[in-house]
Enzyme design. Structure first.
Site, PDB file in Angstrom:
ATOM      1  N   HIS A  65       0.801  -1.162  -0.066  1.00  0.00           N
ATOM      2  CA  HIS A  65      -0.014   0.073  -0.013  1.00  0.00           C
ATOM      3  C   HIS A  65       0.728   1.336   0.040  1.00  0.00           C
ATOM      4  O   HIS A  65       2.142   1.317   0.384  1.00  0.00           O
ATOM      5  CB  HIS A  65      -0.912   0.061   1.181  1.00  0.00           C
ATOM      6  CG  HIS A  65      -0.075   0.011   2.500  1.00  0.00           C
ATOM      7  ND1 HIS A  65       0.266  -1.212   2.864  1.00  0.00           N
ATOM      8  CD2 HIS A  65       0.419   1.106   3.229  1.00  0.00           C
ATOM      9  CE1 HIS A  65       1.118  -0.810   4.253  1.00  0.00           C
ATOM     10  NE2 HIS A  65       1.022   0.397   4.432  1.00  0.00           N
ATOM     11  N   CYS A 194      12.375  13.771  17.722  1.00  0.00           N
ATOM     12  CA  CYS A 194      13.905  13.230  18.049  1.00  0.00           C
ATOM     13  C   CYS A 194      14.658  14.481  18.581  1.00  0.00           C
ATOM     14  O   CYS A 194      14.145  15.663  18.323  1.00  0.00           O
ATOM     15  CB  CYS A 194      14.320  12.563  17.050  1.00  0.00           C
ATOM     16  SG  CYS A 194      14.718  13.760  15.358  1.00  0.00           S
TER      17      CYS A 194
END
Length: 678
Positions: A65, A194
């Protein structure tokens, strides 16, 4: 809205033997139906998603997908394979393959339809009916929910003859059976972040979105990256059934998610294990939990760096790293701006420009030296904030806004007593700890309103100031001076060894915990720059550029050793490597860790050692080749990077050449055939 799947998008005799060939075969049907505008562009998007994580599900199901700009309308193509195709599921190859194609801006209605399919795939009667169906139109109707599995099975047994159909009871109610109505989808909101906010933040978001699409889950992701963040709509948060935090720095404005079940992990868990996190979010929502830490993350915390729990019961080391990385993430922009300005000033006016008189008193518009002095003094002013910002946001990560003032005060005192970067680290931890202790104290209701804006900052600032001035400041300053002297005294074999160690750390996990430790060590040295600390920064950036550059070069010189998806990633890796984004090599390392990781570690070690040997220096914490003109010994620096890239490329090509090429060892090629149910 047109139908999601029609008979022309069904292939009940899929002859492809690999997942790449299967995706192409089904995509060609979408192109023929006018649902995909560019076959190769769409397949490249499918391959990029496939490279991030396997799309095989237990029970013989594959769901390749993607969301793609080449998809004109939401579409689903179905193929049934007699041989079986390996999509990476633990229980073996898939015989039922669903290619899901969504436009780049697929809305919730489309995801609702897909969620209904994902849930029906867990029903053995539904998958059994698909394996038995012989009519493409009937299979499409079954997938759309217009026929029940029992209808398909009964039709197959009766052969559509006789009066058996007249004896069957009529379904209650008029129109389509209720079972065919799509279920309300499960809804998740997520936050990813992060320390540098450049790559892992967005990779985790994409992985979570891809896993949610495959599982029929509606997800909204807030990326708290280096470019800032756009807050999720409060209505979207309110409608969510669960929350996922995949972060290595503290999530900002956590209170928005109060009362929701929370899965709290490190950012790499969001990249590597998104399906597990979504499954855990479902479990927590089913149990009615409103807070807590990820069970899976607690089991894995610290084991492999792929996930880390951040809840209240998380390991102390994991929490400490999160707090420190939170401070570093806020400090990096100051280092970047200040370092580049100072480096530019040296390039224009030479190193003596640092001793120029204040431009507030003496500035001549037409003199280059005046402009150089201006840049130098602005950069120096930015550098003056490094330690206070580091300390302030370590404290903020621990205890939120009330800890900012004592954190900044402690950082400023660290500069006053010459405790430097280490003093900032300690001051931030002390400030956060003191504020957390005060917050646990019970106070009278009348004082609660002024606690966070007056009482806590006041008391915590006094406590942190006392500790930094009287108790720990001088010992930390002595330790900081010893570290500075050691770095400045590095030469010969000691410098080479440090370069090797830093190179290995930068390339081992490419943006993970070890990488971030080495990077934080280097960036911390820029707070009080010395010749030794500037060499460390140069070695760290050079080594961090090697992994993506090596993979880009390897996919160029020996294309046949890499899959089509890896070849596409290789082209992007040129830019990522040149920009000092080590994460550009992660797709290669994830697909073949035993060959890729040792190879890039060897290349990084060579580059780090050469950079230290050549005496290259760097004042900027980021920038890659775009800051090479500002690097000390720039030509030798580029030589060090080229040498490490060549070593890593040679090793990975050699190791991959010892096995068969991807086409010869295609997944599923040697697998036994999977019989299709009669």
């Amino acid at each position: 809205m047109s139908e999601l799947i029609t008979a022309e998008l069904v292939d009940l005799d899929l002859s492809a033997e690999t997942k790449t060939a299967a995706a192409r075969s089904l995509a060609e049907r979408m192109v023929a139906a006018g649902r995909v505008s560019d076959l190769d562009g769409f397949l490249a998007d499918v391959a990029a998603r496939e490279a991030q994580m396997p799309t095989g599900l237990d029970g013989g199901i594959g769901i390749p997908h993607c969301r793609s700009e080449y998809v004109t309308e939401p579409s689903l193509a179905f193929g049934r394979s007699a041989r079986g195709i390996d999509f990476g599921a633990a229980d073996g190859p898939a015989d039922l393959v669903f290619l899901i194609a969504a436009p780049a801006g697929a809305d919730e209605d489309h995801l609702t339809i897909l969620s209904g399919l994902a849930r029906r795939l867990t029903d053995p009667e539904f998958t059994g009916a698909l394996r038995a169906e012989q009519d493409p139109a009937a299979a499409a109707a079954l997938i759309r929910g217009e026929r029940l599995p029992a209808d398909a099975t009964g039709a197959g047994e009766a052969g559509h003859t006789g009066d058996a159909g007249h004896d069957a009871p009529e379904p209650s109610g008029a129109g389509a059976p209720a079972a065919a109505e799509p279920e309300e989808p499960f809804r998740i909101v997520a936050v990813t972040s992060c320390p540098t906010g450049i790559a892992h933040t967005y990779m985790a978001a994409e992985s979570l979105e891809a896993a949610a699409l495959a599982d029929g889950v509606v997800i909204g992701v807030e990326t708290q990256g280096s470019a800032g963040f756009e807050r999720l709509d409060p209505a979207v948060i309110a409608a969510a059934d669960a929350v996922i935090w995949a972060h290595d720095v503290e999530v900002r404005e956590k209170a928005r998610f109060g009362g929701k079940p929370v899965v709290d992990v490190g950012v790499k868990a969001g990249i590597n294990r998104p399906a597990e996190l979504i499954a855990e979010a479902r479990r927590k929502a089913a149990r009615g939990e409103s807070s807590g830490t990820s069970d899976a993350a607690e089991d894995a915390a610290g084991a492999d760096g792929t996930g880390a729990a951040h809840g209240a019961s998380a390991h102390v080391g994991v929490r400490l790293r999160t707090y420190l990385m939170s401070g570093v993430s806020y400090m990096v922009p100051f280092v970047a701006a200040g370092g580049l300005l100072i480096a530019l000033s040296f390039a224009i006016g030479g190193y003596e420009i640092a001793n120029a008189a204040s431009v507030a008193d003496h500035f001549v518009w037409g003199e280059a030296d005046s402009w150089a002095a201006l840049l130098n003094q602005i950069g120096t002013a930015a550098f003056g904030f490094l330690v206070p910002v580091l300390a302030g946001y370590i404290a903020y990560g621990m205890a939120d806004r009330p800890a900012l003032v004592p954190g900044f005060v402690g950082g400023a005192i660290a500069l006053t007593v010459n405790a430097g970067f280490l003093g900032g680290l300690v001051a931030g931890l002390l400030a956060g700890g003191v504020v957390m202790a005060i917050q646990r104290m019970k106070v009278h209701r009348t004082l609660r309103g002024i606690m966070p804006v007056l009482v806590i900052p006041l008391i915590a600032s006094v406590a942190v100031g006392f500790l930094m001035f009287i108790v720990v400041g001088k010992p930390i300053a002595s330790l900081q001076q010893a570290l500075t002297d050691w770095l400045n005294g590095l030469s010969g074999s000691n410098a080479v060894i440090l370069g090797v160690v830093l190179g290995l750390m930068m390339c081992f996990d490419m943006g993970g915990p070890l990488n971030k430790v080495a990077y934080a060590f280097a960036v911390g040295g820029l707070a009080d720059p010395t010749p030794g600390s500037l060499k460390v920064m140069a070695a760290v950036m050079a080594a961090g550029m090697v992994p993506p550059l090596a993979m880009a070069l390897a996919t160029t010189v020996r294309r046949r050793l890499f899959t089509r998806a890896e070849q596409e990633n290789g082209r992007a890796a040129w830019v990522l490597g040149a920009s000092f984004i080590s994460e550009g090599a992660i797709p290669f390392a994830a697909a073949d860790p035993l060959r890729v990781i040792p190879s890039v570690m060897a290349g990084g070690a060579v580059t780090g050692a050469l950079s230290m040997t050549f005496g290259c220096t760097l004042r900027a914490p980021h920038g890659g080749v775009f800051v090479v003109p500002l690097i000390g010994q720039p030509f030798l620096y580029l030589l060090a990077i080229a040498a490490g890239t060549a070593v890593a490329t040679a090793l990975v090509v050699t190791l991959k050449g010892l096995r068969r090429s991807p086409e010869e060892a295609a997944p599923g090629a040697d697998r036994p055939k999977v019989p299709v149910a009669a």
